[in-house]
Design an enzyme around this catalytic site. Structure first.
Site, short mmCIF file in Angstrom:
data_model
loop_
_atom_site.label_atom_id
_atom_site.label_comp_id
_atom_site.label_asym_id
_atom_site.label_seq_id
_atom_site.Cartn_x
_atom_site.Cartn_y
_atom_site.Cartn_z
N ASP A 16 43.51 27.64 31.98
CA ASP A 16 42.51 28.60 32.42
C ASP A 16 42.22 28.28 33.88
OD1 ASP A 16 40.20 29.99 33.12
OD2 ASP A 16 39.07 29.39 31.34
N TYR A 127 40.02 44.87 41.95
CA TYR A 127 41.33 44.23 41.95
C TYR A 127 41.94 44.19 43.35
CZ TYR A 127 46.31 43.50 41.13
OH TYR A 127 47.60 43.03 41.18
N LYS A 131 43.15 41.01 45.84
CA LYS A 131 44.50 40.80 46.35
C LYS A 131 44.51 40.77 47.88
CE LYS A 131 46.72 40.07 42.63
NZ LYS A 131 47.39 38.78 42.42
#
Length: 176
Positions: A16, A127, A131
């Site tokens: 994780d 998202y 990035k």
């Protein structure tokens, strides 16, 4: 995949990347088996489809603080946590390579001669913000580590058929 990797002398470690203890254990397993790290590929990420099934799309202002925190916890802070650990042996031997997987959504798009955004029609926040952060992280890290013999690069693989791809494409085509 695990059996194939291990049959070839590889090591499959489940971790994780938001957990320091889990990362410490993974790093320990790698160091115990190989004694060093030559290449690190930062590929783990939470995708929009995980937060907003099935299409992964949600208008930016309809996202919550929790959505942004979850995405940044994995995609940005997880990448930094992994890198901090696995770069140690590279720095010691003054060689290695770090590869960050980023999204083509971080590229500016032109229409009629003016740049207007990074694929804004895809509604992939937070998202794409994560990035973009990993892309910039890579630029700065590369500048810092190149004098130590460590290369840092980012790869934009484009659309990739993953485990969730078919469900997302079907929902999108059905207007979902």
């Amino acid at each position: 995949l695990r059996q194939s990797l291990e049959a070839g002398g590889g090591l499959a470690v489940q971790a994780d990347i938001t957990s320091d203890a889990s990362l410490d254990a993974a790093y320990g397993q790698v160091m115990e088996k190989y004694g060093t790290v030559d290449i690190l590929i930062n590929n783990a990420a939470l995708v929009s489809e995980t937060l907003f099934p099935p299409t992964g799309h949600r208008d930016t202002l309809d996202t919550t603080d929790e959505d942004w925190e979850a995405m940044f916890r994995v995609n940005v802070f997880g990448t930094v946590k992994v890198t901090r650990r696995f770069v140690v042996p590279m720095r010691e031997k003054r060689q290695g390579s770090i590869i960050n997987i980023v999204s083509s959504g971080v590229l500016a798009v032109a229409n009629g001669g003016a740049y207007f955004g990074a694929r804004p029609w895809t509604a992939e926040m937070p998202y794409q913000a994560t990035k973009a952060a990993v892309t910039v992280f890579g630029f700065y890290l590369g500048e810092e580590l190149q004098k130590e013999g460590i290369a840092v690069n980012s790869i934009m693989p484009g659309h990739t058929r993953t485990s969730w791809f078919d469900t997302t494409a079907r929902a999108f085509n059905e207007g979902g």
